[in-house]
Design a protein around this motif. Structure first.
Motif, PDB file in Angstrom:
ATOM      1  N   GLU A 136     -14.445  -5.246 -10.781  1.00 47.91           N
ATOM      2  CA  GLU A 136     -13.277  -5.991 -11.247  1.00 47.91           C
ATOM      3  C   GLU A 136     -11.989  -5.243 -10.915  1.00 47.91           C
ATOM      4  N   LYS A 137     -12.001  -3.938 -11.068  1.00 51.90           N
ATOM      5  CA  LYS A 137     -10.821  -3.137 -10.728  1.00 51.90           C
ATOM      6  C   LYS A 137     -10.551  -3.211  -9.231  1.00 51.90           C
ATOM      7  N   LEU A 138     -11.609  -3.145  -8.417  1.00 53.32           N
ATOM      8  CA  LEU A 138     -11.450  -3.203  -6.963  1.00 53.32           C
ATOM      9  C   LEU A 138     -10.816  -4.526  -6.539  1.00 53.32           C
ATOM     10  N   LEU A 139     -11.310  -5.632  -7.090  1.00 55.26           N
ATOM     11  CA  LEU A 139     -10.756  -6.927  -6.721  1.00 55.26           C
ATOM     12  C   LEU A 139      -9.321  -7.089  -7.210  1.00 55.26           C
ATOM     13  N   ALA A 140      -9.037  -6.621  -8.423  1.00 58.86           N
ATOM     14  CA  ALA A 140      -7.672  -6.699  -8.935  1.00 58.86           C
ATOM     15  C   ALA A 140      -6.720  -5.897  -8.062  1.00 58.86           C
ATOM     16  N   ALA A 141      -7.178  -4.742  -7.598  1.00 59.40           N
ATOM     17  CA  ALA A 141      -6.336  -3.912  -6.725  1.00 59.40           C
ATOM     18  C   ALA A 141      -6.104  -4.605  -5.388  1.00 59.40           C
ATOM     19  N   ILE A 142      -7.141  -5.243  -4.846  1.00 59.15           N
ATOM     20  CA  ILE A 142      -6.991  -5.979  -3.585  1.00 59.15           C
ATOM     21  C   ILE A 142      -5.970  -7.096  -3.734  1.00 59.15           C
ATOM     22  N   PHE A 143      -6.067  -7.839  -4.834  1.00 63.17           N
ATOM     23  CA  PHE A 143      -5.202  -8.991  -5.017  1.00 63.17           C
ATOM     24  C   PHE A 143      -3.772  -8.614  -5.385  1.00 63.17           C
ATOM     25  N   SER A 144      -3.520  -7.330  -5.588  1.00 62.62           N
ATOM     26  CA  SER A 144      -2.164  -6.899  -5.916  1.00 62.62           C
ATOM     27  C   SER A 144      -1.503  -6.111  -4.794  1.00 62.62           C
ATOM     28  N   THR A 145      -2.175  -5.964  -3.649  1.00 64.25           N
ATOM     29  CA  THR A 145      -1.642  -5.088  -2.598  1.00 64.25           C
ATOM     30  C   THR A 145      -0.391  -5.627  -1.934  1.00 64.25           C
TER      31      THR A 145
END
Length: 753
Positions: free
Chosen positions: A234-243
């Motif tokens: 979940e953290k990985l996807l949230a980080a991707i979607f905020s780049t």
């Protein structure tokens, strides 16, 4: 290996496209060669010019079906050997001597099926002609250079290149290097990898140069019936979607308790529902993450890209994804990914696609003995154009989300190497003019198909199968691959039932250590050796077994569909592509020719294990040495979003999807009729209905279905996953177009064009 029983046979009659010629049949270790002398014109005869023989070359791996019909007793009819090839060449050889005919059939079967190893294929013996020797296509794709072109090396974009898989131990089917968000450590990737099938975690494949939005790809999550979750995923996807945010609110954001991730936590610690109670701040974590991602509109001004509609694309039909949960897999629970929306695209699995192509073959199968065109009704019933339209529709959705909505998209299917590759690559063709150039398209194939582990060896079946050879009147029991693409019957249904039961009860919830499996969600067999299960937790020493045969049920025209969909875009936007239709057609041929090492392996790791770059030639050598043959004269390289026809973005037009007639060896009139294009899905030309791309939209708050496509054209019994439509009886058909192993340049473009 056995030697050929016969090397040369005189007075053989070749039937092709309803015409017959008499000539000589040669059998070499790598090719069938039929040569004949055409009638000489009167002027040439008068001048005493020599007659130049014509030759038809067929490489053995491109044979997809071979039938030997012995001469009937007390009859003067000759024996016949019918070949169906993977490039949709259909030929029949008539031999007056039945003994010779049987020897020829046995020799063809021997050279085709009894190699047993990839490194015995023609690619490992091929000597290129001089023009090809000047190129090294293996060096065409440099991942670091391509990531730099996209801007990954710029810190402001929030990405870094991870080398966690440099020895292929993290994920054997992933590339050695791949980009991930700068805020995500390799330690987090290690834990996130336990939650994705085969550790194929979400990683970057495309970064839009204008808005910095991304296309990432992965495999399915291991949700299971217990609704497992992974905070790291979940953290990985949230980080991707905020780049793409200038403020990058999640950069450096460490959720509570994640600083303990290196303290010996196990996979069960992360996923067990009881253990999750040890994370009392999990809900607060999500709220904090979501609030940080979205920002407070009352306190912060809206910035470019702030109103994103980030999307998780599950390429599968909804019912397939849900059924996978019973086997420990499944699809994201959007309650845990509140910063995105999920769409199910309803694209069918490899077995449905293989069956669809077999139905196309049914309409073409008599091409050797009759000049008649294919049945248009049979072509329409195949559903091939419907599948092409669905793939294009999904790619168009992704391209719009990234290019117009300024949003991020994550794509996955089951294992993320079939439907995911189609959608990812096609959407990038729509988004980036570079991938519409000759070299750019080659880089795209290297990146999204070869390095990201599309299983070319399994899907193409280069080692062939004994099941694709038969002698008429000598069949024992029902042959599920019946001659020239006939549909299966009751035996097939019984096989599917057993397969479904075996798949449900025997599937293990393994990831990176488990053997390769197909995109058919209920398959239970080992792809390399059916019937033999490897112990859980013990990785095989080599990806490729020492002795191998093709598993028929693992073959599927996945890459063929990608090229077909690219042809549709080329036909609809003829000035936006540097390469022409012939480039795609020749690439489809060399997918099966086994002349080059490019398409022989399942992963980047396998190519390294086999030392393919030193032992074989790249297929790009062939195209680069003949560049002038594959350049589109209508190409306009200028990009200007203010001028119609010169825009950066292109999108598929589903009402113009048509048959790629030349790929099937037919004329446009035969496949598409005298009218214009065939509507989406091959429906009647009076229909203007457009099928929606989404079969389901799911967020943290709702899950709705926009159409009943999961039930369309199939029946799903309780407790099963549409297995009857997944397992078809026959593999795809394709074969040869031109001579392959001669250094003589004049032979590189032969009669077989």
């Amino acid at each position: 290996m056995e030697k050929t029983r016969v090397a040369k046979v005189e007075d053989v009659t070749l039937a092709r496209r309803g015409e017959q010629v008499v000539g000589t049949l040669h059998l070499t270790p790598h090719h069938i060669i039929f040569s004949h002398s055409p009638p000489q014109s009167e002027p040439a005869r008068a001048q005493g010019l020599p007659v130049k023989p014509k030759e038809l070359w067929i490489t053995y791996p491109i044979i997809s079906f071979c039938t030997f019909r012995p001469a009937p007793a007390a009859s003067r009819q000759p024996s016949a050997i019918r070949l169906r090839c993977r490039d949709f060449t259909f030929v029949c050889f008539y031999l007056a001597n039945e003994h010779k005919g049987r020897e020829v059939y046995d020799s063809i079967r021997t050279w085709t099926c009894k190699l047993g190893r990839i490194d015995k294929l023609y690619a490992f013996a091929y000597q290129p002609p001089p023009p090809e020797r000047e190129f090294n296509g293996w060096e065409l794709y440099d991942p670091q250079k391509e990531w730099a072109r996209q801007g990954v090396d710029c810190d402001s974009h929030g990405w870094r290149v991870s080398r966690i898989n440099s020895n292929y131990e993290f994920s054997p089917t992933y590339p050695a290097v791949f980009p991930v968000p700068s805020s995500i450590s390799d330690n987090t990737l290690n834990y996130a990898g336990k939650y994705r099938s085969r550790a194929r975690v979400p990683v970057l494949t495309y970064l839009h140069p204008v808005n910095n939005c991304s296309i990432t790809r992965s495999s399915q999550p291991l949700v299971g019936v217990r609704q497992n979750r992974s905070i790291q995923d979940e953290k990985l996807l949230a980080a991707i979607f905020s780049t793409s945010r200038s403020e990058r609110p999640l950069a450096g954001f460490t959720p509570p308790h994640l600083d303990k991730e290196s303290s010996g936590s196990t996979q069960s610690d992360l996923f067990n529902s009881q253990t999750m109670s040890e994370f009392p701040s999990a809900e607060a974590l999500e709220d904090e993450m979501l609030a940080s991602f979205q920002g407070d509109p009352e306190e912060k001004p809206q910035i470019y890209g702030a109103q994103q509609h980030n999307l998780i694309v599950d390429a599968r039909p909804t019912v397939n994804a849900l059924a996978m949960q019973a086997m420990g897999r499944g699809s994201e629970n959007m309650d845990n990914y509140k910063f995105a929306t999920k769409a199910y695209l309803g694209i069918d699995n490899i077995h449905v696609m293989r069956d669809s192509l077999n139905k196309v073959i049914d309409a073409l199968k008599d091409s050797d003995v009759t000049p008649l065109g294919p049945s248009r009704d049979q072509l329409a019933r195949s559903g091939w154009l419907k599948h092409i339209s669905g793939i294009l529709d999904g790619a168009g959705l992704i391209a719009r989300q990234v290019g117009l909505q300024h949003s991020h998209v994550l794509i996955h299917c089951s294992d993320g190497w079939d439907r995911t590759g189609q959608l990812s690559a096609l959407s990038q063709v729509c988004l980036d003019p570079y991938y519409r150039t000759l070299e750019g398209f080659m880089v795209l194939v290297e990146k999204d198909w070869l390095s990201f582990g599309h299983m070319f060896r399994h899907r193409s079946g280069p080692l062939n199968s004994e099941k694709w050879f038969q002698i008429e009147n000598e069949r024992i029991g029902g042959d599920p691959n019946r001659s020239f693409g006939e549909a299966g019957g009751a035996g097939k249904a019984l096989e599917n039932a057993f397969l479904s039961a075996k798949g449900f009860f025997n599937r293990e919830n393994s990831n990176r250590d488990s053997p390769p499996e197909s995109e058919g969600e209920m398959q239970s067999y080992d792809s390399d050796n059916p019937g033999v299960r490897k112990p859980s937790g013990s990785a095989p020493k080599s990806v490729v077994p020492e002795k191998e045969v093709t598993n028929v049920k693992e073959t599927s025209p996945v890459f063929h569909q990608f090229l077909d969909a690219t042809y549709q875009l080329l036909h609809q936007h003829p000035t936006r592509f540097e390469f022409n239709e012939r480039f795609l057609r020749r690439l489809l041929y060399h997918l099966y020719s086994c002349q080059f090492g490019t398409f022989l392996f399942n992963s980047e790791k396998e190519r390294v294990d086999y030392n393919a770059k030193e032992r074989t030639r790249s297929v790009w050598d062939y195209f680069l040495a003949r560049r002038e043959q594959f350049v589109n004269p209508q190409y306009n390289p200028l990009i200007d979003d203010h001028k119609r026809g010169q825009e950066r973005l292109i999108f598929p037009q589903l009402n113009r999807v048509r048959w790629w007639s030349e790929a099937f060896g037919r004329t446009d009139a035969e496949m598409n009729g005298t009218g214009a294009s065939i509507p989406s899905g091959g429906r009647d030309t009076s229909s203007t209905e457009r099928t929606p791309v989404l079969t389901g939209i799911e967020t943290a708050r709702r899950s709705i279905s926009s159409r009943a496509s999961d039930k369309e054209n199939r029946t799903v019994s309780p407790g099963t996953l549409d297995v009857s439509s997944q397992v078809s009886s026959l593999t795809l058909s394709e074969a040869s177009e031109e001579p392959q192993d001669q250094n003589n340049a004049s032979r590189m473009e032969g009669e077989t064009q």
